[in-house]
Write a protein that holds these residues in place. Structure first.
Motif, PDB file in Angstrom:
ATOM      1  N   PRO A 221     -19.604  -2.800 -15.078  1.00  0.00           N
ATOM      2  CA  PRO A 221     -18.663  -3.425 -16.017  1.00  0.00           C
ATOM      3  C   PRO A 221     -17.308  -2.709 -16.072  1.00  0.00           C
ATOM      4  CG  PRO A 221     -20.855  -3.404 -16.964  1.00  0.00           C
ATOM      5  CD  PRO A 221     -20.935  -2.599 -15.699  1.00  0.00           C
ATOM      6  N   ALA A 222     -17.305  -1.388 -15.954  1.00  0.00           N
ATOM      7  CA  ALA A 222     -16.033  -0.648 -15.943  1.00  0.00           C
ATOM      8  C   ALA A 222     -15.237  -0.987 -14.693  1.00  0.00           C
ATOM      9  CB  ALA A 222     -16.301   0.852 -16.021  1.00  0.00           C
ATOM     10  N   MET A 223     -15.938  -1.129 -13.562  1.00  0.00           N
ATOM     11  CA  MET A 223     -15.279  -1.563 -12.328  1.00  0.00           C
ATOM     12  C   MET A 223     -14.616  -2.908 -12.529  1.00  0.00           C
ATOM     13  SD  MET A 223     -15.733  -4.012  -9.739  1.00  0.00           S
ATOM     14  CE  MET A 223     -17.399  -4.511 -10.193  1.00  0.00           C
ATOM     15  N   LEU A 224     -15.356  -3.850 -13.118  1.00  0.00           N
ATOM     16  CA  LEU A 224     -14.832  -5.198 -13.327  1.00  0.00           C
ATOM     17  C   LEU A 224     -13.571  -5.171 -14.181  1.00  0.00           C
ATOM     18  CD1 LEU A 224     -15.280  -8.236 -12.859  1.00  0.00           C
ATOM     19  CD2 LEU A 224     -16.684  -8.261 -14.927  1.00  0.00           C
ATOM     20  N   ALA A 225     -13.574  -4.344 -15.220  1.00  0.00           N
ATOM     21  CA  ALA A 225     -12.400  -4.227 -16.089  1.00  0.00           C
ATOM     22  C   ALA A 225     -11.195  -3.674 -15.343  1.00  0.00           C
ATOM     23  CB  ALA A 225     -12.729  -3.346 -17.291  1.00  0.00           C
ATOM     24  N   LEU A 226     -11.436  -2.843 -14.332  1.00  0.00           N
ATOM     25  CA  LEU A 226     -10.352  -2.212 -13.583  1.00  0.00           C
ATOM     26  C   LEU A 226      -9.797  -3.072 -12.455  1.00  0.00           C
ATOM     27  CD1 LEU A 226     -11.604   1.496 -13.324  1.00  0.00           C
ATOM     28  CD2 LEU A 226      -9.824   0.573 -14.832  1.00  0.00           C
ATOM     29  N   VAL A 227     -10.473  -4.181 -12.124  1.00  0.00           N
ATOM     30  CA  VAL A 227      -9.991  -5.023 -11.019  1.00  0.00           C
ATOM     31  C   VAL A 227      -9.712  -6.465 -11.444  1.00  0.00           C
ATOM     32  CG1 VAL A 227     -11.188  -3.621  -9.300  1.00  0.00           C
ATOM     33  CG2 VAL A 227     -12.314  -5.669 -10.198  1.00  0.00           C
ATOM     34  N   CYS A 228      -9.932  -6.806 -12.691  1.00  0.00           N
ATOM     35  CA  CYS A 228      -9.687  -8.177 -13.144  1.00  0.00           C
ATOM     36  C   CYS A 228      -8.183  -8.406 -13.313  1.00  0.00           C
ATOM     37  CB  CYS A 228     -10.431  -8.437 -14.453  1.00  0.00           C
ATOM     38  SG  CYS A 228      -9.779  -7.542 -15.876  1.00  0.00           S
ATOM     39  N   ASP A 229      -7.818  -9.634 -13.614  1.00  0.00           N
ATOM     40  CA  ASP A 229      -6.397  -9.963 -13.753  1.00  0.00           C
ATOM     41  C   ASP A 229      -5.715  -9.159 -14.849  1.00  0.00           C
ATOM     42  OD1 ASP A 229      -6.880 -11.760 -11.760  1.00  0.00           O
ATOM     43  OD2 ASP A 229      -6.385 -13.559 -12.929  1.00  0.00           O
ATOM     44  N   ASP A 230      -6.447  -8.823 -15.917  1.00  0.00           N
ATOM     45  CA  ASP A 230      -5.869  -8.085 -17.051  1.00  0.00           C
ATOM     46  C   ASP A 230      -6.072  -6.575 -16.937  1.00  0.00           C
ATOM     47  OD1 ASP A 230      -5.006 -10.435 -18.321  1.00  0.00           O
ATOM     48  OD2 ASP A 230      -6.967 -10.739 -19.246  1.00  0.00           O
ATOM     49  N   ALA A 231      -6.377  -6.094 -15.739  1.00  0.00           N
ATOM     50  CA  ALA A 231      -6.654  -4.664 -15.544  1.00  0.00           C
ATOM     51  C   ALA A 231      -5.438  -3.797 -15.863  1.00  0.00           C
ATOM     52  CB  ALA A 231      -7.078  -4.421 -14.094  1.00  0.00           C
ATOM     53  N   PRO A 232      -5.682  -2.582 -16.331  1.00  0.00           N
ATOM     54  CA  PRO A 232      -4.591  -1.622 -16.488  1.00  0.00           C
ATOM     55  C   PRO A 232      -4.157  -1.121 -15.118  1.00  0.00           C
ATOM     56  CG  PRO A 232      -6.682  -0.529 -16.846  1.00  0.00           C
ATOM     57  CD  PRO A 232      -6.998  -1.988 -16.624  1.00  0.00           C
ATOM     58  N   THR A 233      -3.274  -0.155 -15.076  1.00  0.00           N
ATOM     59  CA  THR A 233      -2.949   0.493 -13.810  1.00  0.00           C
ATOM     60  C   THR A 233      -2.692   1.968 -14.069  1.00  0.00           C
ATOM     61  OG1 THR A 233      -1.643   0.292 -11.760  1.00  0.00           O
ATOM     62  CG2 THR A 233      -0.435   0.103 -13.835  1.00  0.00           C
ATOM     63  N   GLY A 234      -3.066   2.802 -13.101  1.00  0.00           N
ATOM     64  CA  GLY A 234      -2.896   4.247 -13.250  1.00  0.00           C
ATOM     65  C   GLY A 234      -3.914   4.891 -14.157  1.00  0.00           C
ATOM     66  N   THR A 235      -5.064   4.253 -14.330  1.00  0.00           N
ATOM     67  CA  THR A 235      -6.072   4.714 -15.287  1.00  0.00           C
ATOM     68  C   THR A 235      -7.280   5.320 -14.579  1.00  0.00           C
ATOM     69  OG1 THR A 235      -5.422   3.029 -16.892  1.00  0.00           O
ATOM     70  CG2 THR A 235      -7.639   3.925 -17.126  1.00  0.00           C
ATOM     71  N   ILE A 236      -7.835   6.381 -15.161  1.00  0.00           N
ATOM     72  CA  ILE A 236      -9.084   6.977 -14.683  1.00  0.00           C
ATOM     73  C   ILE A 236     -10.155   6.714 -15.734  1.00  0.00           C
ATOM     74  CG2 ILE A 236     -10.259   9.057 -13.860  1.00  0.00           C
ATOM     75  CD1 ILE A 236      -7.434  10.363 -13.658  1.00  0.00           C
ATOM     76  N   LEU A 237     -11.113   5.871 -15.383  1.00  0.00           N
ATOM     77  CA  LEU A 237     -12.248   5.653 -16.266  1.00  0.00           C
ATOM     78  C   LEU A 237     -13.472   6.367 -15.715  1.00  0.00           C
ATOM     79  CD1 LEU A 237     -12.117   1.874 -17.324  1.00  0.00           C
ATOM     80  CD2 LEU A 237     -11.222   3.884 -18.536  1.00  0.00           C
ATOM     81  N   CYS A 238     -14.317   6.840 -16.607  1.00  0.00           N
ATOM     82  CA  CYS A 238     -15.611   7.421 -16.264  1.00  0.00           C
ATOM     83  C   CYS A 238     -16.671   6.511 -16.890  1.00  0.00           C
ATOM     84  CB  CYS A 238     -15.744   8.835 -16.828  1.00  0.00           C
ATOM     85  SG  CYS A 238     -14.392   9.951 -16.380  1.00  0.00           S
ATOM     86  N   ALA A 239     -17.763   6.289 -16.164  1.00  0.00           N
ATOM     87  CA  ALA A 239     -18.762   5.368 -16.694  1.00  0.00           C
ATOM     88  C   ALA A 239     -20.158   5.742 -16.226  1.00  0.00           C
ATOM     89  CB  ALA A 239     -18.443   3.933 -16.275  1.00  0.00           C
ATOM     90  N   GLY A 240     -21.119   5.572 -17.123  1.00  0.00           N
ATOM     91  CA  GLY A 240     -22.515   5.808 -16.793  1.00  0.00           C
ATOM     92  C   GLY A 240     -23.398   5.508 -17.978  1.00  0.00           C
ATOM     93  N   ALA A 241     -24.586   4.960 -17.727  1.00  0.00           N
ATOM     94  CA  ALA A 241     -25.579   4.682 -18.767  1.00  0.00           C
ATOM     95  C   ALA A 241     -25.037   3.780 -19.865  1.00  0.00           C
ATOM     96  CB  ALA A 241     -26.090   5.995 -19.373  1.00  0.00           C
TER      97      ALA A 241
END
Length: 307
Positions: A221-241
């Motif tokens: 889901p974090a991946m999807l948020a980072l590549v969708c049309d409304d994605a931010p740019t220049g952001t580092i997200l961490c995700a797990g569990a």
């Protein structure tokens, strides 16, 4: 509003299993046409087979999605170019690139040979550069693109026995930060994701009870948020569990020590103040560091410099 990728075309590297598979399945479920790229090699990068990629394609098609398999090595520019050409010939555009392919050859720095270090850096860092370079002009011409790099906590904070892996993963953050600036005017957004997931890459690194709670699908889901049309740019997200966090590279207020003969001694004596995090800043470009440092020069030092 639900994220809809209908009409979008995505390439996911290293998508034959683990995180890449989970990413590809979710992208397809949200409507994207997906190129499932995987060399099909072992965890250390040896060997190749299209079987793993085709199995994921079969899953996507069985669920009513659209996908095709590709066995290009991300370290081979010619193979990557063929993958891009095939995608354009089939679907006419490329909107999303998820750079996920990777290998592991863990060993302490003292015991690691240069060939293994180069191999890991070649796949993670140079491979991501190669794939991104191959789609960049396509995305710029479209006026739309989303690129995601897979970084790691090993790169952000270090991890015993993963010097080359960590170096490559933090290198991707520097690459992302610059491409986010360069891509903005072309409608290209670029981000990083640091996942925690139970895959063959982490099978013998983390405890079994920890791995049990780290389903790769919980990262996607974090991946999807980072590549969708409304994605931010220049952001580092961490995700797990199922948890999502952000990582930041900050700049502390620091301490002005001057340029005298005792400057180094003043650095040591003032380390507590230099490293204190109260009032730390979050620069948006690398030029903000020298600009801040120049602003701290006392007026007397400026006068001496001018004189």
């Amino acid at each position: 509003m639900a994220i809809d990728l209908g009409g979008r075309v995505a390439i996911v590297t290293g998508a034959g299993g683990g995180l890449g598979r989970a990413h590809a399945l979710l992208l397809a479920r949200r409507g994207a046409k997906v190129v499932v790229n995987d060399l099909g090699g072992a965890r250390d990068g040896s060997g190749n087979s299209l079987t793993m990629a085709q199995a994921v394609v079969d899953e996507i098609r069985a669920a009513g999605g659209t996908a095709m398999a590709d066995g290009a090595s991300v370290t081979d520019p010619d193979q990557v170019a063929v993958m891009v050409d095939r995608t354009l010939a089939e679907w006419g555009r490329i909107d999303i690139l998820v750079n996920n392919a990777g290998i592991l050859r863990d060993r302490t720095f003292a015991k690691q040979d240069l060939a293994d270090m180069r191999a890991v850096i070649e796949v993670h860092l140079i491979g991501s550069i190669t794939c991104t370079k191959a789609v960049w002009s396509v995305m710029a011409a479209q006026g739309h693109g989303r690129v995601m790099f897979t970084t790691s906590s090993s790169g952000l904070w270090g991890n015993f026995g993963q010097s080359q892996y960590g170096a490559a993963k933090l290198g991707l953050v520097g690459l992302m930060k610059t491409l986010a600036q360069e891509g903005r005017k072309h409608g290209i957004h670029v981000n990083c994701l640091a996942p925690s997931a139970a895959t063959r890459m982490t099978a013998d690194i983390m405890a079994e009870d920890a791995l049990a709670g780290l389903d790769p699908a919980a990262v996607s889901p974090a991946m999807l948020a980072l590549v969708c049309d409304d994605a931010p740019t220049g952001t580092i997200l961490c995700a797990g569990a199922g948890s999502v966090e952000a990582a930041h590279i900050t700049l502390t207020k620091g301490l002005y020590v001057g340029t005298g003969d005792d400057a180094a001694e003043r650095v040591l004596a003032g380390l507590d103040r230099i490293t204190a995090r109260d009032g730390e800043m979050l620069p948006t470009t690398g030029m903000e560091q020298p600009a801040y440092e120049l602003s701290r020069i006392p007026a007397r030092d400026v006068a001496l410099a001018d004189g």
